[in-house]
Design a protein around this motif. Sequence first.
Motif, PDB file in Angstrom:
ATOM      1  N   MET A  55      -6.030   2.630  -7.424  1.00  0.00           N
ATOM      2  CA  MET A  55      -5.667   2.552  -6.333  1.00  0.00           C
ATOM      3  C   MET A  55      -7.058   2.745  -4.763  1.00  0.00           C
ATOM      4  O   MET A  55      -7.675   4.412  -5.545  1.00  0.00           O
ATOM      5  CB  MET A  55      -4.622   3.459  -6.079  1.00  0.00           C
ATOM      6  CG  MET A  55      -3.365   3.014  -7.241  1.00  0.00           C
ATOM      7  SD  MET A  55      -1.826   4.061  -6.723  1.00  0.00           S
ATOM      8  CE  MET A  55      -1.272   3.926  -5.039  1.00  0.00           C
ATOM      9  N   LEU A  80      -5.208   8.755  -9.079  1.00  0.00           N
ATOM     10  CA  LEU A  80      -5.445   7.631  -8.026  1.00  0.00           C
ATOM     11  C   LEU A  80      -6.738   6.556  -8.643  1.00  0.00           C
ATOM     12  O   LEU A  80      -6.246   5.484  -8.891  1.00  0.00           O
ATOM     13  CB  LEU A  80      -5.403   8.143  -7.144  1.00  0.00           C
ATOM     14  CG  LEU A  80      -4.499   8.100  -5.930  1.00  0.00           C
ATOM     15  CD1 LEU A  80      -4.007   7.779  -4.504  1.00  0.00           C
ATOM     16  CD2 LEU A  80      -2.977   7.924  -7.110  1.00  0.00           C
ATOM     17  N   LYS A  83      -2.993  -1.294  -5.388  1.00  0.00           N
ATOM     18  CA  LYS A  83      -2.794  -0.922  -4.213  1.00  0.00           C
ATOM     19  C   LYS A  83      -3.406  -0.195  -3.591  1.00  0.00           C
ATOM     20  O   LYS A  83      -3.439   1.173  -4.103  1.00  0.00           O
ATOM     21  CB  LYS A  83      -1.211  -0.388  -3.956  1.00  0.00           C
ATOM     22  CG  LYS A  83      -0.340  -1.393  -4.665  1.00  0.00           C
ATOM     23  CD  LYS A  83       1.666  -0.925  -5.082  1.00  0.00           C
ATOM     24  CE  LYS A  83       2.360  -1.671  -5.694  1.00  0.00           C
ATOM     25  NZ  LYS A  83       2.070  -2.973  -4.865  1.00  0.00           N
ATOM     26  N   ALA A 134       0.767  -1.144  -0.163  1.00  0.00           N
ATOM     27  CA  ALA A 134      -0.248  -0.160  -0.024  1.00  0.00           C
ATOM     28  C   ALA A 134       0.454   1.063   0.000  1.00  0.00           C
ATOM     29  O   ALA A 134       2.098   0.995   0.095  1.00  0.00           O
ATOM     30  CB  ALA A 134      -1.035   0.374   1.296  1.00  0.00           C
ATOM     31  N   ILE A 135       0.606   2.345  -0.164  1.00  0.00           N
ATOM     32  CA  ILE A 135       0.909   3.235   0.031  1.00  0.00           C
ATOM     33  C   ILE A 135       0.345   5.489   0.343  1.00  0.00           C
ATOM     34  O   ILE A 135      -0.781   4.942   0.064  1.00  0.00           O
ATOM     35  CB  ILE A 135       1.275   4.207  -1.925  1.00  0.00           C
ATOM     36  CG1 ILE A 135       1.898   3.046  -2.878  1.00  0.00           C
ATOM     37  CG2 ILE A 135       2.334   4.965  -2.251  1.00  0.00           C
ATOM     38  CD1 ILE A 135       3.666   2.935  -2.605  1.00  0.00           C
ATOM     39  N   PHE A 152       0.676   8.770   0.214  1.00  0.00           N
ATOM     40  CA  PHE A 152       0.938  10.213  -0.160  1.00  0.00           C
ATOM     41  C   PHE A 152       0.927  10.752   0.729  1.00  0.00           C
ATOM     42  O   PHE A 152      -0.121  11.274   1.681  1.00  0.00           O
ATOM     43  CB  PHE A 152       0.081  10.105  -1.548  1.00  0.00           C
ATOM     44  CG  PHE A 152       0.027   9.533  -2.886  1.00  0.00           C
ATOM     45  CD1 PHE A 152       1.452   9.179  -3.876  1.00  0.00           C
ATOM     46  CD2 PHE A 152      -0.530   7.891  -2.488  1.00  0.00           C
ATOM     47  CE1 PHE A 152       1.627   8.593  -4.493  1.00  0.00           C
ATOM     48  CE2 PHE A 152      -0.425   7.085  -3.620  1.00  0.00           C
ATOM     49  CZ  PHE A 152       0.611   7.742  -4.402  1.00  0.00           C
ATOM     50  N   THR A 209      -8.743   4.239  -2.318  1.00  0.00           N
ATOM     51  CA  THR A 209      -8.380   4.866  -1.706  1.00  0.00           C
ATOM     52  C   THR A 209      -9.264   5.766  -0.567  1.00  0.00           C
ATOM     53  O   THR A 209     -10.692   5.502  -0.484  1.00  0.00           O
ATOM     54  CB  THR A 209      -8.287   6.843  -2.192  1.00  0.00           C
ATOM     55  OG1 THR A 209      -7.112   6.076  -3.674  1.00  0.00           O
ATOM     56  CG2 THR A 209      -7.298   7.905  -1.859  1.00  0.00           C
ATOM     57  N   ALA A 226      -4.609   2.810  -0.973  1.00  0.00           N
ATOM     58  CA  ALA A 226      -3.666   4.018  -0.878  1.00  0.00           C
ATOM     59  C   ALA A 226      -4.344   5.553  -0.156  1.00  0.00           C
ATOM     60  O   ALA A 226      -5.694   5.212   0.383  1.00  0.00           O
ATOM     61  CB  ALA A 226      -3.384   5.330  -2.344  1.00  0.00           C
ATOM     62  N   TRP A 268       1.464   0.526 -10.034  1.00  0.00           N
ATOM     63  CA  TRP A 268       0.335   0.847  -8.749  1.00  0.00           C
ATOM     64  C   TRP A 268      -0.939   0.316  -8.788  1.00  0.00           C
ATOM     65  O   TRP A 268      -1.578   0.049  -7.808  1.00  0.00           O
ATOM     66  CB  TRP A 268      -0.255   3.050  -9.100  1.00  0.00           C
ATOM     67  CG  TRP A 268       1.130   3.334  -9.277  1.00  0.00           C
ATOM     68  CD1 TRP A 268       1.399   3.925 -10.622  1.00  0.00           C
ATOM     69  CD2 TRP A 268       2.025   4.509  -8.429  1.00  0.00           C
ATOM     70  NE1 TRP A 268       2.353   5.077 -10.723  1.00  0.00           N
ATOM     71  CE2 TRP A 268       3.112   4.948  -8.959  1.00  0.00           C
ATOM     72  CE3 TRP A 268       1.745   3.791  -6.873  1.00  0.00           C
ATOM     73  CZ2 TRP A 268       3.931   5.931  -8.154  1.00  0.00           C
ATOM     74  CZ3 TRP A 268       2.879   4.330  -6.580  1.00  0.00           C
ATOM     75  CH2 TRP A 268       3.898   5.293  -6.986  1.00  0.00           C
TER      76      TRP A 268
END
Length: 184
Positions: free
Chosen positions: A137, A132, A107, A72-73, A75, A139, A109, A104
């Motif tokens: 992704m 995104l 994943k 996972a990311i 930001f 989110t 986010a 990406w």
Amino acid sequence: MTINIGVLVGSLRKGSYSKQVAKVFSTLFPEEYHISFIDINGLDIYNQDFDDEGNVPENWKTFRNAIGKMDAILFVTPEYNRSVPGVLKNALDIGSRPAGSSVWNAKPAAIVSVSPGAISGFGANHHLRQSLVFLNMPTVQQPEAYIGNVTKLLQEDGSITNPNTLQFFQSIVNAFVELIEKNS
């Protein structure tokens, strides 16, 4: 089981408020979460010719490989001219190419926008969300993470001591963890 979280900070400035906030966030994850700050400084500007000609810069390969290993990311970004800094958009573009090979994809986010002003990076947060969505992704939607007046929150050493702010940050991390678990 270890969950790997990549943190991308949209500001390159050494005294970056976003970087300081990202460090605070990194301490709020459960023990089994491993946090890695992924450097986007020095990435060559995206040019599709490099991919098409098989002449991909080493820093792209390293970056794509690092993101590929993340589950996972997170930001954390300032706002530049009502959008994300160019360096962050460049990182998104590099990771999304070549077509069909996005690192990406799928994943989870979370986006945290940071600003010394009262608007709290709202424009950057929503511009990043647009990208995104295209990058597929999932989110965190709530709570929304707009951190305004950040200079009043940060201590001289970069820490945040206000219990209400830390509780709000923890609620963002908890929602992110829930999203990650739901998508794993």
